[in-house]
Design a protein around this motif. Structure first.
Motif, PDB file in Angstrom:
ATOM      1  N   ALA A  67     -25.574  10.568 -11.896  1.00 64.44           N
ATOM      2  CA  ALA A  67     -25.511  11.089 -10.526  1.00 64.44           C
ATOM      3  C   ALA A  67     -24.147  10.844  -9.895  1.00 64.44           C
ATOM      4  O   ALA A  67     -23.506  11.766  -9.377  1.00 64.44           O
ATOM      5  N   ARG A  68     -23.666   9.594  -9.928  1.00 66.42           N
ATOM      6  CA  ARG A  68     -22.451   9.276  -9.173  1.00 66.42           C
ATOM      7  C   ARG A  68     -21.166   9.586  -9.931  1.00 66.42           C
ATOM      8  O   ARG A  68     -20.138   9.899  -9.321  1.00 66.42           O
ATOM      9  N   GLN A  69     -21.186   9.512 -11.276  1.00 66.14           N
ATOM     10  CA  GLN A  69     -19.958   9.757 -12.030  1.00 66.14           C
ATOM     11  C   GLN A  69     -19.791  11.211 -12.456  1.00 66.14           C
ATOM     12  O   GLN A  69     -18.668  11.655 -12.698  1.00 66.14           O
ATOM     13  N   TYR A  70     -20.912  11.945 -12.542  1.00 69.17           N
ATOM     14  CA  TYR A  70     -20.825  13.324 -13.030  1.00 69.17           C
ATOM     15  C   TYR A  70     -21.270  14.331 -11.967  1.00 69.17           C
ATOM     16  O   TYR A  70     -20.454  15.120 -11.470  1.00 69.17           O
ATOM     17  N   ILE A  71     -22.533  14.300 -11.553  1.00 64.41           N
ATOM     18  CA  ILE A  71     -23.041  15.288 -10.608  1.00 64.41           C
ATOM     19  C   ILE A  71     -22.286  15.238  -9.281  1.00 64.41           C
ATOM     20  O   ILE A  71     -21.986  16.277  -8.673  1.00 64.41           O
ATOM     21  N   LEU A  72     -21.936  14.043  -8.798  1.00 62.64           N
ATOM     22  CA  LEU A  72     -21.217  13.918  -7.537  1.00 62.64           C
ATOM     23  C   LEU A  72     -19.837  14.571  -7.590  1.00 62.64           C
ATOM     24  O   LEU A  72     -19.256  14.898  -6.553  1.00 62.64           O
ATOM     25  N   LYS A  73     -19.316  14.799  -8.810  1.00 61.83           N
ATOM     26  CA  LYS A  73     -18.034  15.486  -8.931  1.00 61.83           C
ATOM     27  C   LYS A  73     -18.120  16.905  -8.364  1.00 61.83           C
ATOM     28  O   LYS A  73     -17.082  17.512  -8.041  1.00 61.83           O
ATOM     29  N   GLN A  74     -19.324  17.481  -8.252  1.00 55.15           N
ATOM     30  CA  GLN A  74     -19.461  18.785  -7.610  1.00 55.15           C
ATOM     31  C   GLN A  74     -18.926  18.714  -6.194  1.00 55.15           C
ATOM     32  O   GLN A  74     -18.048  19.483  -5.794  1.00 55.15           O
ATOM     33  N   ALA A  75     -19.468  17.799  -5.398  1.00 54.54           N
ATOM     34  CA  ALA A  75     -19.014  17.646  -4.020  1.00 54.54           C
ATOM     35  C   ALA A  75     -17.560  17.186  -3.970  1.00 54.54           C
ATOM     36  O   ALA A  75     -16.753  17.689  -3.168  1.00 54.54           O
ATOM     37  N   GLN A  76     -17.192  16.241  -4.833  1.00 49.77           N
ATOM     38  CA  GLN A  76     -15.854  15.665  -4.780  1.00 49.77           C
ATOM     39  C   GLN A  76     -14.778  16.608  -5.292  1.00 49.77           C
ATOM     40  O   GLN A  76     -13.586  16.323  -5.128  1.00 49.77           O
ATOM     41  N   ALA A  77     -15.178  17.727  -5.874  1.00 51.09           N
ATOM     42  CA  ALA A  77     -14.200  18.755  -6.225  1.00 51.09           C
ATOM     43  C   ALA A  77     -13.532  19.321  -4.977  1.00 51.09           C
ATOM     44  O   ALA A  77     -12.455  19.913  -5.050  1.00 51.09           O
ATOM     45  N   ALA A  78     -14.163  19.115  -3.812  1.00 51.69           N
ATOM     46  CA  ALA A  78     -13.589  19.565  -2.544  1.00 51.69           C
ATOM     47  C   ALA A  78     -12.792  18.470  -1.849  1.00 51.69           C
ATOM     48  O   ALA A  78     -12.320  18.669  -0.724  1.00 51.69           O
ATOM     49  N   ALA A  79     -12.629  17.312  -2.489  1.00 51.24           N
ATOM     50  CA  ALA A  79     -11.967  16.175  -1.843  1.00 51.24           C
ATOM     51  C   ALA A  79     -10.531  16.494  -1.453  1.00 51.24           C
ATOM     52  O   ALA A  79     -10.030  15.988  -0.442  1.00 51.24           O
ATOM     53  N   SER A  80      -9.848  17.319  -2.231  1.00 49.75           N
ATOM     54  CA  SER A  80      -8.441  17.610  -1.960  1.00 49.75           C
ATOM     55  C   SER A  80      -8.262  18.800  -1.024  1.00 49.75           C
ATOM     56  O   SER A  80      -7.135  19.143  -0.669  1.00 49.75           O
ATOM     57  N   THR A  81      -9.371  19.438  -0.614  1.00 51.29           N
ATOM     58  CA  THR A  81      -9.265  20.612   0.263  1.00 51.29           C
ATOM     59  C   THR A  81     -10.068  20.385   1.544  1.00 51.29           C
ATOM     60  O   THR A  81      -9.597  19.768   2.478  1.00 51.29           O
ATOM     61  N   LEU A 116       0.855  -1.195   0.000  1.00 51.00           N
ATOM     62  CA  LEU A 116       0.000   0.000   0.000  1.00 51.00           C
ATOM     63  C   LEU A 116       0.885   1.236   0.000  1.00 51.00           C
ATOM     64  O   LEU A 116       1.751   1.405   0.868  1.00 51.00           O
ATOM     65  N   PHE A 117       0.665   2.110  -0.985  1.00 55.44           N
ATOM     66  CA  PHE A 117       1.363   3.384  -1.066  1.00 55.44           C
ATOM     67  C   PHE A 117       0.339   4.502  -0.900  1.00 55.44           C
ATOM     68  O   PHE A 117      -0.782   4.418  -1.419  1.00 55.44           O
ATOM     69  N   LEU A 118       0.731   5.542  -0.189  1.00 55.53           N
ATOM     70  CA  LEU A 118      -0.187   6.652   0.069  1.00 55.53           C
ATOM     71  C   LEU A 118       0.501   7.985  -0.185  1.00 55.53           C
ATOM     72  O   LEU A 118       1.681   8.165   0.147  1.00 55.53           O
ATOM     73  N   ARG A 119      -0.259   8.895  -0.780  1.00 55.31           N
ATOM     74  CA  ARG A 119       0.173  10.289  -0.860  1.00 55.31           C
ATOM     75  C   ARG A 119      -1.059  11.135  -0.565  1.00 55.31           C
ATOM     76  O   ARG A 119      -1.747  11.595  -1.481  1.00 55.31           O
ATOM     77  N   THR A 120      -1.368  11.291   0.682  1.00 59.91           N
ATOM     78  CA  THR A 120      -2.607  11.955   1.082  1.00 59.91           C
ATOM     79  C   THR A 120      -2.312  13.335   1.653  1.00 59.91           C
ATOM     80  O   THR A 120      -1.633  13.469   2.670  1.00 59.91           O
ATOM     81  N   HIS A 121      -2.819  14.358   0.967  1.00 61.88           N
ATOM     82  CA  HIS A 121      -2.747  15.721   1.495  1.00 61.88           C
ATOM     83  C   HIS A 121      -4.009  16.051   2.280  1.00 61.88           C
ATOM     84  O   HIS A 121      -4.132  17.146   2.811  1.00 61.88           O
ATOM     85  N   ASN A 122      -4.940  15.130   2.324  1.00 60.88           N
ATOM     86  CA  ASN A 122      -6.210  15.386   2.999  1.00 60.88           C
ATOM     87  C   ASN A 122      -6.696  14.093   3.650  1.00 60.88           C
ATOM     88  O   ASN A 122      -7.292  13.251   3.004  1.00 60.88           O
ATOM     89  N   THR A 123      -6.449  13.971   4.941  1.00 63.02           N
ATOM     90  CA  THR A 123      -6.872  12.763   5.645  1.00 63.02           C
ATOM     91  C   THR A 123      -8.367  12.751   5.907  1.00 63.02           C
ATOM     92  O   THR A 123      -8.896  11.760   6.426  1.00 63.02           O
ATOM     93  N   HIS A 124      -9.054  13.841   5.567  1.00 59.91           N
ATOM     94  CA  HIS A 124     -10.514  13.843   5.672  1.00 59.91           C
ATOM     95  C   HIS A 124     -11.157  13.122   4.482  1.00 59.91           C
ATOM     96  O   HIS A 124     -12.359  12.886   4.483  1.00 59.91           O
ATOM     97  N   TYR A 125     -10.369  12.798   3.468  1.00 55.70           N
ATOM     98  CA  TYR A 125     -10.864  12.103   2.279  1.00 55.70           C
ATOM     99  C   TYR A 125     -10.365  10.663   2.229  1.00 55.70           C
ATOM    100  O   TYR A 125     -11.086   9.751   1.843  1.00 55.70           O
ATOM    101  N   ILE A 126      -9.122  10.452   2.630  1.00 51.37           N
ATOM    102  CA  ILE A 126      -8.541   9.103   2.674  1.00 51.37           C
ATOM    103  C   ILE A 126      -8.037   8.841   4.087  1.00 51.37           C
ATOM    104  O   ILE A 126      -7.184   9.564   4.597  1.00 51.37           O
TER     105      ILE A 126
END
Length: 567
Positions: free
Chosen positions: A404-418, A31-41
């Motif tokens: 819904a899950r592949q396109y619209i959900l990208k709205q919320a997931q645009a904040a995944a890295s912040t 397992l390799f990790l590069r997580t700048h946001n532990t609230h996502y991973i």
């Protein structure tokens, strides 16, 4: 490796990842990790293996949940003793993973497509065409042959005893309806209680606020679940005026940002691609940055509320006239005619014959793929219908799985890295409850209206942006008022008068800047015709092509260009 990501490999550690020390490694799996946001991973590792959770920001951490998922997302577990790797996706499949078998016969699994070894993987042109047309790919397909993605409600298992051959199965079936099934009113009451419990169980968040049904439904408990509301858009629009009234009624803090003041640029899209692997919905990425900087709180939004609101049946298909006819059929309780349904399905599954951004080569490639693209989409629709025996349900299921899950959900997931995100409407129990309620009880947000009447009726004193009467009145009157509004708009158009600004997204100022041309200049594949694109962009304002949909299309083009040029 890309930021905010992980990579699981089987077999020996690959040379391409030696610049990052593994968080866990044994002779079978690393397992390799590069997580700048532990609230996502989130992850846990010990001598016995590892657990990874990817998804929404949670109040309880993975550490406190042991083997259970702390929220909505995907859970990955590996046990050294058994050599077994198990992946569980949630009910709606909100956190997508990609996987492939590389040239060394090792399995690679990641939340980022661009972390995988893609050498020797050819472009899957029907999937590329599907994405350019709709923003999603069908079922487990991706931009590349030999690379797949996880699906909703799925369990994947692989073991060192059989060279990690991936086996797929359904994680949990829909709960069987008992002989004493509660009536709709009882289910609606239970649904309201469950949503209330979900909201209370999530971390305090920044609510992405509109004037629509989903935002209001998330406010049914009042403002206590949120740090503030946040709205970006055209501050002169009717939608934002209404949203201001809604939060004002609750005396809730509300942050507003006009779209013209957001620093949209090609450089920002490049940042999104590096951080996330996609660049659609850049204004949501900016919202996530602000939520992180000002409040250190995740974004909350009504994404995936389409299921509760009954948005995705036949009403979502066809042109404006076909949607209007489908809407009237639902309101009147009359079945849609076979001829009308056949026409709508054909239009829904047929890819566009040409695009303003394709080169001669690109046009030839996608023309050759068009038959396959249509056949795959229609085959999956037919497969769903064979189980549901109802086209409303079949189309809804298809749209939730894909749009819904592949396109619209990208709205919320645009904040995944912040800031991270929370998705209240994705709760597994909530989704199962909604599935037990008849589509006609949910369509046109009738279910939302009933819940709000019992929980917080003041939120129904305001109309929707596109209707003329308050939301507390019967849905049929609201839809009739929508028709009146459209007729008035057409009259104003004939008389040459300015149209009222209803929706909050007004991107027309982008035509006065260089950003759309800069994005065009940044792409490099020979399937695009940049000269033709520049000409089209210059003509768009004259022929009434709105800048918002143009930006969205360019973001999809840039996403495809980013991934395909890496091979």
């Amino acid at each position: 490796m890309k930021p905010t990501s992980f990579l699981i490999t089987t077999g020996s550690v690959q040379s391409r990842t030696t610049n990052i020390s593994p968080a866990y490694s044994d002779e079978f799996c690393s397992l390799f990790l590069r997580t700048h946001n532990t609230h996502y991973i989130q992850h846990l590792c010990d001598e016995e293996g590892f657990t990874v959770f990817i998804g929404e920001r949670t109040k309880e951490s993975l550490l406190n949940n042991g083997i259970n998922s702390p929220g909505q997302g995907t859970l990955i577990q590996y046990k050294k003793a058994s050599g077994k790797l198990v992946i569980h996706t949630d009910r709606l499949g909100t956190a997508v993973l990609y996987y492939t078998r590389n040239q060394s016969d090792s399995i690679e699994i990641s939340n980022r497509l661009d972390n995988l070894t893609l050498a020797g993987k050819s472009p899957n042109w029907p999937s590329v065409q599907q994405y350019l047309n709709t923003g999603y790919t069908i079922r487990s397909s991706t931009f590349f042959h030999g690379v797949e993605q996880t699906l909703p409600n799925e369990k994947l298992t692989a073991s060192s005893t059989d060279s990690f051959q991936i086996k797929r199965s359904q994680a949990n079936s829909n709960p069987a309806l008992s002989m004493e099934r509660p009536n709709d009113e009882q289910l609606i009451d239970k649904l309201g209680k469950r949503l209330s419990a979900v909201l209370d169980g999530l971390p305090s968040s920044v609510l992405m606020m509109s004037a629509g049904w989903d935002s209001r439904t998330l406010l049914m408990n009042g403002p206590e679940n949120y740090r503030t509301a946040y709205t970006h858009g055209d501050l002169s629009s009717r939608e934002i005026t209404i949203s201001r009234g809604l939060t004002g009624t609750l005396r809730m803090d509300h942050l507003f940002t006009d779209l013209r003041n957001l620093e949209l640029s090609n450089g920002h899209l490049e940042l999104m691609l590096d951080e996330l692997g996609f660049c659609v919905f850049p204004v949501w990425h900016i919202a996530g940055q602000r939520a992180q900087e000002i409040y250190d709180a995740p974004l909350s939004s009504g994404v995936l509320g389409e299921l509760m609101g009954g948005h995705y049946g036949l009403l979502s298909m066809g042109d404006r006239l076909q949607k209007a006819l489908a809407s009237l059929s639902v309101l009147n309780g009359k079945p849609i005619r076979d001829e009308q349904l056949k026409k709508a399905l054909d239009l829904f599954t047929t890819p566009a014959p040409d695009h303003w951004f394709l080169s001669t080569k690109g046009h030839a490639v996608l023309t050759e793929s068009a038959g396959t693209t249509k056949a795959k989409m229609r085959a999956h629709l037919d497969s769903i219908y064979s189980h549901t025996k109802d086209w409303q349900r079949a189309i809804e299921t298809f749209n939730m799985e894909h749009r819904a899950r592949q396109y619209i959900l990208k709205q919320a997931q645009a904040a995944a890295s912040t800031s991270g995100y929370v998705a209240p409407f994705a709760d597994d129990q909530l989704v199962n409850m909604v599935h037990q309620i008849d589509f006609n009880t949910r369509v046109h947000n009738k279910l939302n209206q009933k819940m709000l009447k019992s929980k917080n009726s003041h939120l129904l004193d305001y109309s929707m942006a596109a209707t003329l009467i308050p939301a507390k009145y019967p849905i049929i009157f609201q839809e009739l008022s929508r028709g009146v509004r459209i007729a008035l708009e057409q009259t104003r158009k004939i008389l040459g008068r300015n149209q009222p600004r209803l929706g909050w997204f007004n991107y027309e100022h982008l035509y006065q800047s260089r950003i759309l041309h800069d994005i065009t200049d940044s792409i490099s594949l020979d399937i695009w015709d940049k000269s033709k694109m520049h000409k089209s962009l210059a003509l768009n304002p004259e022929i009434g092509i709105d800048a918002g949909s143009t930006l969205d299309m360019l973001c999809k083009i840039k996403t495809v260009d980013y991934h395909l040029r890496t091979t």
